[in-house]
Every structure is written in structure tokens, then in C-alpha cells.
Design an enzyme around this catalytic site. Structure first.
Site, short mmCIF file in Angstrom:
data_model
loop_
_atom_site.label_atom_id
_atom_site.label_comp_id
_atom_site.label_asym_id
_atom_site.label_seq_id
_atom_site.Cartn_x
_atom_site.Cartn_y
_atom_site.Cartn_z
CG ASP A 141 6.91 -8.12 11.06
OD1 ASP A 141 7.08 -7.57 9.97
OD2 ASP A 141 6.53 -9.30 11.20
CD GLU A 190 5.16 -4.57 8.21
OE1 GLU A 190 5.67 -4.64 7.07
OE2 GLU A 190 5.15 -5.51 9.01
#
Length: 693
Positions: A347, A383
């Protein structure tokens, strides 16, 4: 005052955490700026603090001690002494019980109160004040674990990248309403391990389960007060412990789940959140890192009272520091080696690679993983954006990484919405996005293609809503993205209009067909294959309820047909060499016939020329020349179009494989061989298989 009654030995500074060696437990905690560390021992229910034991040794900035009479199952925490001086970046407060960053399991949940803050809530001095209340009663407790587990002959599926299909799943939401999962197991890792769930995944044809965060996390106080929860889990407080809400009681349930999925040939990849923690900004609670060594664990601003926030959550872990980098890599290695997971999706990954002057492709984080004999061999997915300056780094990760391709999502959405001027970029995205990834020997697997993920509309909502509807989040519908590149097909939300429903179902098939016929690695959002809706909520991070859960109870004929269509596509993709190629298309001849590896085709069957890529076109076809040959025709215009199939008058005989204009996508009972011209209705996609005459 709680006194120590046990005899504590010096122990060792490594490994960090609480380590049971068969005779006793070694405790080791890093803190460069602490003055004293107490190990706090609790009763079996975690309610009463029994002892406080000062760790006797301090070696290389690690406080450590050994308890010969400690055993697995013991509950503990830490109190760390040092200066409370936010102006210098220090926030020590020994009145606060702290979680061990290396705890392998947690017991109990956080019960919010003002005592969890290092400063006095309500003071006009804010965080410059000091709070002396003991928060232990409302804190989870760390658990000493026995790591032994019978893995048997567990084998990693080691699915090649060219065959990988990700399926993004929430550990709770996928099973909490599943009728074939026993009630006691619903919403847990054990529920994911049931034969009904594993069988469904295997039958669907996905290869790799990507789990939303399962590291221990907490519910934000604001959400709890509004009777909501942090459903997604991007609020980590422990990087080694599985989240207790997904367990019946035994941390080994996670291992059991992995073992069952591996037996079915399915990989497990974790969505991990090392970019920040649940402790928030300078006004956030003191739960672990902030009270252990705030000035080391977090990136601090020029004024060290405040945090350098590149994540939008209030803080950013400082992976530049060797001990913080060690924490991250130790955690990753633990999950890869001890828990047998097959990879990680990071993330806000650029936050992990920010050096002193911004994002760096040669950051210490990348170097550490590249040289690691364990971590360099698992699947690594980023990401590729954070909220800091220069945070959008799509295509700029090192070799060995794959990246969530947000440009793929946006381009495909714009095309099927009917936008003009999309064709040039669409061609790049369908062909693996070489414009982004073709450097340093990187391959098409660098692009993880997706149309929908947890963050945003589901596929059904993408074709049912023009606007977000996040009122249930209690933020005045201000949260979540405003531009979703969606189209409701003529009505906002649910409708009984048969014509609109038919168009929406066709659009869903269009999206799935595009995704699964593109070069690169596809990612499917769990439940999209049978029409899951969040009622227009595009930011359901706090909705641990029917808004977010997968509803298995009343699947309509449309839902069942869509699921069958996805299975058909996955079988087509898995059995065709065009999607197993590990190289970008060149548009170059592949044999003496002059046939190209990929050619872009107009509706009249001719290859597209420069003038055909203009802004007024919404139709395109692509011809994959490798045998067995495929031709894909895509019509996103509001008008019907007839496609002449390439080389159909001379050398190639074409047969229809699927057509999204047909319910279920496959025409049955109607001859489809020897297709030369094929009429396509508006907003549809068709696939043909070719053979040389």
C-alpha cells in the site's frame, strides 16, 4: 506500585520480540532514546497487571532480558521511560502500556478512552501537556506464541506470472454471509479455508488470492463513536500479528488457511501497510511505536513536534532508518517463511522508498528486498503512488516489481463509457503498457491490470451510478473520489427498466472481456463476477455490513450468467499462448506469411493507419497472429457496426468464440463457423478464433 517477583536474566538482543526457545522466553525491544524499559506481565484474561520487570541489559540500542519460567500464552506489554519532549520529537510516557512491534499475536481489542493519549485531551497546550493515566485496561495484550505447526508437504503453487490471475478478497466480507460456511467460521481465516470457498475459487479459475490487510489493526476512535469500523484494515498497529477479529482464537488458523489454499494450487498474497501506523499525527494516541521511540520510527517534519505525512493518515514510517527497515523486512520474511505466503502488495509503496530528497528507484528499501534470498523470490506488487510531492510513480519501480496500473483502469473505463480520443492509449494498455514498463528488461507482468478494486465502485456500481453515494460513511458524501469515469446507462442506481438492465449486463461483460484479454496480469475484485453492489458507495472502508459483504443468498439469472462468462474467459486466457507470452508485442511479422504478433484492425478488416487513431473513433479490433490466432472486435460507440474479419476472404477461417451482446456471452445452437463479416450491436465486444485454410 507493581513489583517484579521473577528472576530475570540478561538474555540476548536478537531476535527482536518475544522468542520461546523451549525453556523460557527472550524479550528484546529496540529503542535508541529510551532510559528504561519495563516488561509488564498480565493474567490470562489480560485484565490484571501482575508484574513489571525491568529489562536488565541494553546492547546496540536494544533492551533485553530472559525469563526462564515464561511460557507460550503469556500476555505482556511494555512501559518505556524517557523524555516527554514533543518539541524534540520525543513522546515517551511510561504511564502508557505499549504493544511490542514484534508481537506475533494479540489478545483482546482496543477500548477507546482519553487514557490512550500521551497528552491531556482538552488541554489548551494540546500535545505539549502530559497525561499520567494508565491505559492498560483498554489495551490489547501481546501474546508469547509457540510457532510450531505441522505443514506436512505444503508446496508453494509458484504460479508463473504469465498464468497469474489475482482475486482481491476481504478476509471477513467474503465469507460472513456465505450460506455454505458454518456460522462459527464465517468472517474468519477458517471460513476461507472451507471446502466450499476453496472449491469456488478453484472452479472460478483464479490463481492468486490477494487479501486486504490482515496485520493487526485498530478501529479509529471517530469511527467507533459513530458505530462504524475500520473495515478495510489500512490502520496497522502490528506487522507480525494476524488481526484477531479474523481468528476463532488460534493464530495458527492463518497457516491452516494457507495450507488448504496451497493444496488447491491457489497462492496467497497479502496487502501490507508499512507506510504508516494507526497512531496518527501529533494529536494521535500512544499505542506502540510513538511511545517506544517516536523520533526513530516516524519521519518528522522540520519542526520535530509534527510528522512528515506522505500517506494522508497523519504519519509516515521512516524506512530510511536501519532499524525501521529491519522491522519491515523482518515482518515480510516472517510472513513468507513462517506463514508461507506467496507475495505482497504494498500500500502507498512510494512512501517506503522516499530518501532525504524524495522517491528514489535505488532506495534502501528496494536494495534490501532485491538482495534478500527469500523476499526477492516472492511476488512483489506496488501501489505506485502516495500523497507526497512527486508521489505518482507508475512505471518507475525497479526490475522484479509489478505495479497496479491505474492508467489501465482509467483508459478502459473511458473507452467503454464512450469517450472520444481514447484509442491510442487503449491500444497501449491492451498490449501490456510497454510505454510505461519496457525498460531494464521488465516484462508485461509488470502491469497489474484492473478495472475495479476495493477502493472505488464495484463493477455493478460502475455501470449503475454516475455519482458516488457515500452518505452511510457520515462524512457528508465528501469522502471518496468524485470522478469515477462511470456511466449509469440511463438511470441512477437500481432500476426495473429492462433495456437499461440489459445494457448494464453487457457493459459488465465488456469490462471483464477487456480485462482478461489484455496482456499483463489481471486483477478481479471479489464478487464482481456475480454482480456485487455497494449501492453506489465508492469508499466503503468503514462499512462492516451488508454494504461491503459479498451477498451469496439471492443470485439472479444475470448474476449466474456473468459468473459463467468469467469462467469461460479465464479458461480461454489460461489455455491460449497469446496470454502466456513473456514479452511485449512488437507489431512485427512472426513468420513468412507476414502475419504480425499483433495488428490493430479497422471495422473494414484493414490494418489501422495513422488517420484512423483520431478522436472521432470508438471502434477497434486487434489481431493476435500467434497460433491459435485470435481476433477481438470492440465497439464502444452508440451505433451498430459490422466488422470484416482480417484475411477472412483469403487465408483465415474465423469462428465465433464469444459475444458480449449475448446473455452469457456464448452463442449456442447457431452455426458460427467461417465468419467473414460480423454485425455488432452498440457497446459490445466479440472474440473469434482463426485457423489457416
Amino acid at each position: 506500585m507493581i513489583a517484579a517477583r521473577r528472576r530475570v536474566e540478561a538474555g540476548l538482543p536478537y531476535p527482536l520480540g518475544a522468542t520461546w526457545d523451549g525453556k523460557g522466553v527472550n524479550f528484546a525491544l529496540f529503542s535508541a532514546h529510551a532510559e528504561k524499559v519495563e516488561l509488564c506481565v498480565f493474567d490470562a484474561r489480560g485484565r490484571r497487571e501482575l508484574e513489571r520487570i525491568a529489562l536488565p541489559e541494553y546492547t546496540d540500542e536494544v533492551w533485553h532480558g530472559y525469563l526462564a519460567d515464561a511460557r507460550p500464552g503469556m500476555l505482556y506489554g511494555y512501559r518505556v521511560y524517557g523524555p516527554y519532549d514533543p518539541a524534540r520529537g520525543h513522546r515517551f510516557n511510561h504511564h502508557k502500556l505499549l504493544l511490542d512491534p514484534y508481537a506475533k499475536a494479540l489478545s483482546g481489542s482496543l477500548r477507546w478512552s482519553d487514557a490512550h493519549y500521551g497528552y491531556r485531551i482538552g488541554s489548551h497546550r494540546e500535545d505539549l501537556s502530559f497525561d499520567r493515566r494508565d491505559n492498560a485496561g483498554g489495551m490489547p495484550k501481546c501474546v508469547v506464541v509457540e510457532s510450531a505447526f505441522t505443514w506436512g508437504n505444503d508446496q508453494r503453487p509458484s504460479v508463473p506470472w504469465t498464468r497469474t490471475v489475482f482475486y482481491e478478497v476481504h478476509a471477513r466480507g467474503f465469507t460472513v454471509a456465505h450460506p455454505a460456511v458454518p456460522h462459527a467460521l464465517r468472517g474468519t481465516f477458517a471460513g476461507l479455508a472451507t471446502s466450499a470457498v476453496v472449491g469456488y475459487l478453484h472452479d472460478l479459475g483464479v490463481t492468486t488470492l490477494e487479501l486486504l490487510p490482515v496485520h493487526a489493526f485498530i478501529d479509529d476512535r471517530r469511527l467507533v463513536e459513530q458505530k462504524l469500523r475500520n473495515y478495510w484494515g489500512y490502520n496497522s498497529i502490528g506487522f507480525f500479528a494476524p488481526e484477531p477479529r479474523y481468528l476463532l482464537g488460534d493464530p495458527n488458523e492463518f497457516k491452516t488457511m494457507v495450507k488448504h489454499l496451497h493444496e488447491a494450487g491457489i497462492e496467497v498474497v497479502l496487502d501490507v501497510v508499512y507506510n504508516h501506523t494507526a497512531e496518527g499525527n501529533h494529536l494521535g494516541p500512544t499505542l506502540s511505536f510513538k511511545g517506544i521511540d517516536n523520533a526513530t520510527y516516524y519521519r518528522l517534519a522540520e519542526d520535530p513536534r509534527y510528522y512528515d505525512d506522505m500517506t494522508g493518515t497523519g504519519n509516515t514510517l521512516d524506512v530510511r532508518h536501519p532499524r525501521v527497515l529491519q522491522l519491515v523486512t523482518d515482518s515480510l520474511r516472517y510472513w513468507a517463511e513462517e506463514m508461507h505466503v506467496d507475495g505482497f502488495r504494498f500500500d502507498l509503496a512510494p512512501a517506503l522508498a522516499r530518501e532525504n530528497h524524495g522517491y528514489a528507484r535505488d532506495a534502501a528499501f528496494f536494495k534490501a528486498l532485491a538482495q534478500d534470498p527469500v523476499l526477492s523470490r516472492v511476488k512483489l506488487i506496488s501501489e505506485p503512488w502516495d500523497v507526497g510531492l512527486g508521489g505518482y510513480q507508475l512505471g518507475n519501480f525497479p526490475p522484479g516489481w509489478s505495479e497496479w496500473n491505474g492508467k489501465y483502469r482509467d483508459t478502459v473505463r473511458r473507452f467503454w463509457r464512450g469517450d472520444l480520443g481514447v484509442l491510442p492509449e487503449l491500444a497501449s494498455r491492451l498490449a501490456g503498457s510497454s510505454d510505461l514498463f519496457e525498460h531494464q528488461g521488465r516484462r508485461p507482468r509488470s502491469s497489474v491490470n484492473f478495472v475495479t478494486v476495493h477502493d472505488g465502485f464495484t463493477l455493478t456500481d460502475l455501470v449503475s451510478y454516475n455519482h458516488k453515494h457515500n452518505e452511510a460513511n457520515h462524512e457528508g458524501n465528501r469522502d471518496g473520489a468524485d470522478d469515477n469515469l462511470s456511466w449509469n446507462c440511463g438511470a441512477e442506481g437500481a432500476t426495473g427498466d429492462d433495456e437499461i438492465v440489459t445494457l448494464r449486463e453487457r457493459q459488465k461483460r465488456n469490462y471483464f472481456a477487456t480485462l482478461l484479454l489484455s496482456l499483463g496480469v489481471p486483477l478481479i475484485l471479489a464478487g464482481d463476477e456475480h454482480g456485487r453492489t455497494q449501492r453506489g458507495n465508492n469508499n466503503a472502508y468503514c462499512q462492516d455490513n451488508e454494504i461491503s459483504w459479498v451477498d451469496w443468498s439471492a443470485l439472479s439469472p444475470h448474476d449466474l450468467a456473468l459468473a459463467d462468462f468469467v469462467k469461460t474467459l479465464l479458461r480461454l486466457r489460461g489455455g491460449h499462448p497469446a496470454f502466456e507470452r513473456d514479452a511485449f508485442y512488437r507489431g512485427a511479422p512472426i513468420d513468412a506469411s507476414g502475419r504480425k504478433d499483433i495488428a490493430w484492425i479497422r471495422p473494414d478488416g484493414a490494418e489501422m493507419e495513422n488517420g484512423d487513431w483520431g478522436s472521432d473513433h470508438r471502434t477497434i479490433g486487434f489481431f493476435l497472429g500467434a497460433r491459435p490466432m485470435l481476433f477481438v472486435a470492440m465497439n464502444a460507440s452508440p451505433d451498430d457496426v459490422t466488422f470484416t474479419l482480417p484475411e477472412s476472404h483469403r487465408r483465415i477461417s474465423w469462428s465465433l468464440v464469444l459475444d458480449t451482446a449475448i446473455e452469457g456471452g456464448v452463442r449456442r445452437g447457431v452455426p458460427v463457423d467461417a465468419v467473414v463479416e460480423y454485425p455488432m450491436i452498440s457497446r459490445s465486444l466479440a472474440v473469434f478464433a482463426g485457423s489457416v485454410r
